[in-house]
Design an enzyme around this catalytic site. Structure first.
Site, PDB file in Angstrom:
ATOM      1  N   GLU A  49       0.719  -1.020  -0.124  1.00 28.73           N
ATOM      2  CA  GLU A  49       0.013   0.141  -0.039  1.00 28.73           C
ATOM      3  C   GLU A  49       0.861   1.284  -0.043  1.00 28.73           C
ATOM      4  OE1 GLU A  49      -2.026  -0.308   3.675  1.00 28.73           O
ATOM      5  OE2 GLU A  49      -3.246  -1.982   3.189  1.00 28.73           O
ATOM      6  N   LYS A  86       2.365   4.543   1.414  1.00 30.67           N
ATOM      7  CA  LYS A  86       2.539   4.907   2.808  1.00 30.67           C
ATOM      8  C   LYS A  86       2.558   6.547   2.860  1.00 30.67           C
ATOM      9  CE  LYS A  86       5.691   4.948   6.920  1.00 30.67           C
ATOM     10  NZ  LYS A  86       5.567   6.255   7.099  1.00 30.67           N
ATOM     11  N   ASP A  94       1.792  10.206   3.945  1.00 24.81           N
ATOM     12  CA  ASP A  94       2.602  11.027   4.952  1.00 24.81           C
ATOM     13  C   ASP A  94       1.706  11.904   5.853  1.00 24.81           C
ATOM     14  OD1 ASP A  94       4.791  11.995   6.355  1.00 24.81           O
ATOM     15  OD2 ASP A  94       5.780  13.185   4.743  1.00 24.81           O
ATOM     16  N   TYR A 152      -6.740   1.912   6.494  1.00 25.94           N
ATOM     17  CA  TYR A 152      -6.039   0.861   6.248  1.00 25.94           C
ATOM     18  C   TYR A 152      -5.787  -0.227   7.268  1.00 25.94           C
ATOM     19  CZ  TYR A 152      -2.514   4.050   8.257  1.00 25.94           C
ATOM     20  OH  TYR A 152      -1.747   4.585   9.443  1.00 25.94           O
ATOM     21  N   LYS A 201      10.866   2.974   2.445  1.00 21.29           N
ATOM     22  CA  LYS A 201      10.812   4.603   1.946  1.00 21.29           C
ATOM     23  C   LYS A 201      11.588   4.870   0.829  1.00 21.29           C
ATOM     24  CE  LYS A 201      10.490   6.531   6.399  1.00 21.29           C
ATOM     25  NZ  LYS A 201       9.939   7.765   6.757  1.00 21.29           N
ATOM     26  N   CYS A 234      16.404  43.472  13.695  1.00 24.89           N
ATOM     27  CA  CYS A 234      16.230  43.472  12.647  1.00 24.89           C
ATOM     28  C   CYS A 234      17.350  43.784  11.636  1.00 24.89           C
ATOM     29  CB  CYS A 234      14.883  44.495  12.224  1.00 24.89           C
ATOM     30  SG  CYS A 234      14.380  44.671  10.550  1.00 24.89           S
ATOM     31  N   CYS A 270      16.494  47.353   9.912  1.00 23.46           N
ATOM     32  CA  CYS A 270      16.235  48.830  10.468  1.00 23.46           C
ATOM     33  C   CYS A 270      16.854  48.892  11.752  1.00 23.46           C
ATOM     34  CB  CYS A 270      14.696  49.063  10.533  1.00 23.46           C
ATOM     35  SG  CYS A 270      13.727  48.283  11.684  1.00 23.46           S
ATOM     36  N   CYS A 324      10.400  41.746  13.549  1.00 22.20           N
ATOM     37  CA  CYS A 324      10.816  43.007  13.583  1.00 22.20           C
ATOM     38  C   CYS A 324       9.324  43.972  13.801  1.00 22.20           C
ATOM     39  CB  CYS A 324      11.035  43.829  12.278  1.00 22.20           C
ATOM     40  SG  CYS A 324      11.348  45.658  12.179  1.00 22.20           S
ATOM     41  N   CYS A 332       9.805  50.021   9.410  1.00 21.61           N
ATOM     42  CA  CYS A 332      10.965  49.418   9.084  1.00 21.61           C
ATOM     43  C   CYS A 332      10.998  49.352   7.344  1.00 21.61           C
ATOM     44  CB  CYS A 332      10.933  47.907   9.262  1.00 21.61           C
ATOM     45  SG  CYS A 332      12.328  46.914   8.598  1.00 21.61           S
TER      46      CYS A 332
HETATM   47  S1  IVH Z   1       0.109   0.376   8.953  1.00 20.96           S
HETATM   48  C1  IVH Z   1       1.090  -1.752  12.646  1.00 20.96           C
HETATM   49  N1  IVH Z   1      -0.389   1.312   6.505  1.00 20.96           N
HETATM   50  O1  IVH Z   1       3.145   5.100   8.860  1.00 20.96           O
HETATM   51  C2  IVH Z   1       0.776  -1.213  11.387  1.00 20.96           C
HETATM   52  N2  IVH Z   1       0.611   2.758   8.224  1.00 20.96           N
HETATM   53  O2  IVH Z   1       5.658   4.461  10.042  1.00 20.96           O
HETATM   54  C3  IVH Z   1       0.454   0.224  11.555  1.00 20.96           C
HETATM   55  N3  IVH Z   1       1.150   5.072   7.531  1.00 20.96           N
HETATM   56  O3  IVH Z   1       2.045   5.056  12.216  1.00 20.96           O
HETATM   57  C4  IVH Z   1       0.586   1.016  10.638  1.00 20.96           C
HETATM   58  N4  IVH Z   1       0.455   4.818   5.509  1.00 20.96           N
HETATM   59  O4  IVH Z   1       0.853   6.839  10.574  1.00 20.96           O
HETATM   60  C5  IVH Z   1       0.214   1.539   7.875  1.00 20.96           C
HETATM   61  N5  IVH Z   1      -0.749   2.115   4.467  1.00 20.96           N
HETATM   62  C6  IVH Z   1      -0.381   2.600   5.764  1.00 20.96           C
HETATM   63  C7  IVH Z   1       0.227   3.549   6.109  1.00 20.96           C
HETATM   64  C8  IVH Z   1       0.947   3.746   7.316  1.00 20.96           C
HETATM   65  C9  IVH Z   1       0.860   5.602   6.291  1.00 20.96           C
HETATM   66  C10 IVH Z   1       1.924   5.461   8.810  1.00 20.96           C
HETATM   67  C11 IVH Z   1       1.389   5.112  10.013  1.00 20.96           C
HETATM   68  C12 IVH Z   1       2.100   4.570  10.928  1.00 20.96           C
HETATM   69  C13 IVH Z   1       3.748   5.003  10.239  1.00 20.96           C
HETATM   70  C14 IVH Z   1       4.600   3.976  10.517  1.00 20.96           C
END
Ligand code: IVH
Length: 694
Positions: free
Chosen positions: A113, A115, A117, A242, A331, A425, A428, A447, A452
């Protein structure tokens, strides 16, 4: 009658829920905005007349409740774990090997899946209704941020009972609970901010003189930390689901694939794209494909999450104290480059904010050459221990301006110098101050000197900018020259300079001087909201200025408004109202307004059209009759009009409400005859959003 209305209320709630789902989760709008508003108002009217019909999962309850003083702490029924990270295919192979050892002889199936952010949260639904939303916190205990999460429109307040016919085959596995939904289900996912939403939010914040967020993740985190859900409601947040926490009253799904299908059927947004893989090679191919696609998602992703599909298999793998053994985050390396930090300069903004900027040895990264990068603020500088002469890693990610991520410590020679963040600053020399002027964070030095030169230039540039008075040619260079030459200091001075004076400036020809002057002249007739925005009042962005333009016919009406009146306008919160009031109360600013008036600027608002205003009472007609207990007739009318409603002198079929007080006469009789809704002062105040009379 009441039973039929009650039925209609249930029906409206279901309709609005379905339209929300179509719009926010499926991105396939099913009705026009106008039609949606009509249904929504019908629901509000019914709830107004029958407050006991309002349930926490009503579509009207997305933004409700007063600001909190702090978030209550809650213990997670099932701890929220973290993930182990890796950047290398080799470690993915080792991870797969470890899991295979724990599950000998089994054919392993993986789900990949994106990840996302953002921030992990847990949502608890009891009998299908959202009752609790909490942050991850330390994994065991988090903050109860239910009211904030409810404002995320893609998040259902009530779960859909999956229709049996349309449901995927896997759903047969779930023995239904008595109401067709599990008694308790906790779902987990990520709250994030979309990239376009982030960009727009930062533009708005900049134009309103507020500090910008560093990146979308920070902006999402900052938003969820707000104690006032009305602020959160204005932030472009989304949520993708998820995972599961506690489940009771139905047979839980047996795998990630089944679970995602189930979550989708319950009405949640699930990951954009997933892959099922059966080998390390397939995993690496999926990870590479995701890397190619993720840039088009419209939100930031920083990796791929690899999860064992089978829940039974997960059970047997178990977890360490921190993370499950059956999952891993891969990552992606960000688009980074190494270069030298030559010096640090300080930029002074229109609001006086002192922003450190890294002057870099030019380096090519992600398609362009970067020679400057933001260092955000002093705290960031210290946290990263950035010194003059350091080798640094810079990064360009998505919508974010290039930033210095870290120092390459191994390359330190000892000759690097700690940068002393100025306490004055650089423009000024005024002693810098640090306060929470913008409400969010206190890390910015400012400032305080409104005279200024940098702040003067910034104010003038802002006034001339396309989003404000739109004066062609009024850019950085010309403003600097005009200020240096002593010709202009405040925005009204622009209306007094002569074409000859402008033409005499360096690098200015007759023609460009004439063009600029024509732009200045044209700006005199700009609409009022542009002028308000151009004034650069703290917290007042273009959106806020437009809301003011819709409410007030002239600048003088705005000048006389009290903070309470200002707050009754949709889009204007407490902070903005206070800032406006303070600005307009300052004699220096009053004098500026008078000089602008004398210079012939337009103070009338073309947006002001009481009938077409967007307040919560827009399109509603009221008739006032009798003596109200607290409000005078004028005060009641002002409230109605400030929220977009219209006050009429006579009752007709078109009247929406008659507000009746003591000794109401024939108007009340007529209202009764025509079946027009009759309310009292308390009813009116409730319609106005529960604002008490003073
Ligand atoms: S699963 C026990 N799935 O990544 C498993 N996490 O680095 C728990 N995150 O705390 C997380 N996308 O905030 C999972 N598709 C995804 C995710 C995901 C983002 C984040 C989540 C987690 C962090 C861990």
């Amino acid at each position: 009658m009441s039973a039929a209305l009650r039925q209609r209320h249930t029906e409206l709630a279901a309709l609005l829920r379905a339209h929300d789902h179509a719009y926010y989760v499926l991105a396939q709008p099913s009705i026009s905005d106008q039609e949606y508003d009509r249904l929504y108002h019908e629901l509000l009217d019914l709830e107004q007349a029958h407050p006991d019909w309002v349930t926490p999962d009503s579509p009207s309850q997305r933004v409700g409740g007063a600001p909190l003083s702090e978030f209550p702490s809650v213990r997670h029924a099932v701890p929220m774990m973290s993930l182990d990270n890796t950047y290398s295919p080799e470690e993915v192979r080792e991870f797969v090997g470890r899991v295979q050892k724990l599950l000998p002889g089994e054919a392993l199936e993986w789900v990949v899946e994106p990840k996302v952010d953002g921030l992990a949260v847990n949502l608890r639904y009891e009998r299908g209704v959202l009752v609790l939303g909490a942050t991850r916190g330390d994994g065991t205990q988090g903050d109860d941020i239910t009211a904030n999460l409810k404002t995320i429109r893609s998040l259902p307040l009530q779960l859909q009972a999956p229709p049996p016919a349309a449901a995927p085959v896997e759903l047969d596995l779930f023995a239904p609970s008595p109401v067709g939904l599990p008694a308790v289900v906790e779902v987990r996912g990520e709250v994030y901010m979309t990239s376009p939403g982030f960009k727009k939010l930062n533009q708005d914040r900049e134009s309103a003189g507020e500090d910008k967020f560093i990146n979308p993740r920070n902006a999402a985190a900052g938003s969820l930390k707000q104690l006032d859900p009305r602020i959160v409601a204005t932030r472009p947040l989304e949520m993708v689901l998820y995972g599961l926490g506690k489940v009771e009253g139905c047979r839980p799904p047996a795998s990630q694939v089944e679970m995602l299908a189930w979550l989708k059927a319950l009405g949640f947004k699930t990951p954009e794209r997933t892959w099922v893989c059966r080998s390390v090679e397939e995993l690496m191919a999926a990870i590479a494909e995701l890397d190619g696609r993720r840039k088009s998602f419209g939100y930031e992703t920083d990796g791929a999450v690899i999860k064992l599909n089978s829940f039974a298999g997960r059970e047997r793998c178990g977890s360490t104290s921190k993370a499950p053994r059956w999952a891993m985050a891969y990552k992606y390396a960000a688009e980074q480059a190494e270069t030298a930090l030559i010096s640090i300069t300080i930029q002074v903004g229109r609001t006086g904010a002192l922003t450190p900027v890294a002057e870099l040895e030019p380096v090519f990264v992600a398609g362009s050459t970067v020679s400057r990068a933001t260092l955000h603020n002093e705290e960031e500088l210290r946290r990263k221990d950035i010194r003059l002469g350091d080798r640094v890693i810079i990064e360009k990610a998505g919508e974010v301006i290039p930033a210095v991520v870290r120092v390459v410590m191994e390359k330190r020679t000892g000759a690097e110098k700690v940068f002393e963040f100025p306490r004055a600053c650089p423009e000024c020399g005024s002693v810098a101050t640090r306060d929470s002027a913008t409400g969010e964070g206190t890390v910015v030095w400012r400032c305080p000197n409104t005279d200024c030169p940098a702040r003067i230039r910034g104010r003038l540039e802002h006034w001339c900018s396309r989003g404000a008075m739109d004066i062609e040619g009024g850019g950085e260079v010309l403003m600097e020259q005009l200020v240096k030459a002593g010709l202009v200091r405040e925005v009204d001075d622009l209306y007094r300079v002569s074409v000859g004076e402008v033409a005499a400036l360096e690098r200015m020809g007759e023609k460009s001087a004439a063009n600029f002057m024509a732009g200045v002249e044209a700006s005199k007739s700009r609409d009022l909201w542009r002028l308000i925005f151009g004034l650069g009042i703290l917290h007042v962005g273009a959106g806020g200025a437009k809301a003011l333009g819709k409410t007030f016919a002239t600048l003088d009406d705005l000048l006389h408004a009290s903070p309470a009146q200002l707050q009754e306008i949709g889009d204007i919160g407490e902070v903005v109202a206070a800032s406006l009031h303070a600005w307009f109360s300052d004699p220096i600013n009053r004098a500026l307004i008078n000089r602008l008036r004398a210079a012939g600027l337009n103070f009338r608002s073309a947006l002001h059209n009481p009938e077409a205003r967007l307040g919560p009472l827009a399109g509603r007609t009221f008739v006032l009759t009798g003596t109200l207990p607290n409000l005078t007739r004028e005060a009641a009318a002002a409230r109605i009009e400030a929220l977009g409603g219209r006050v009429s002198g006579s009752v007709s079929k078109k009247t929406d409400y008659v507000v009746a007080g003591a000794e109401a006469g024939s108007k009340l009789d007529k209202a009764e005859k025509l079946g027009v809704k009759i309310i009292d002062e308390a009813g009116l105040l409730a319609l106005c959003g529960g604002v008490q009379a003073q």
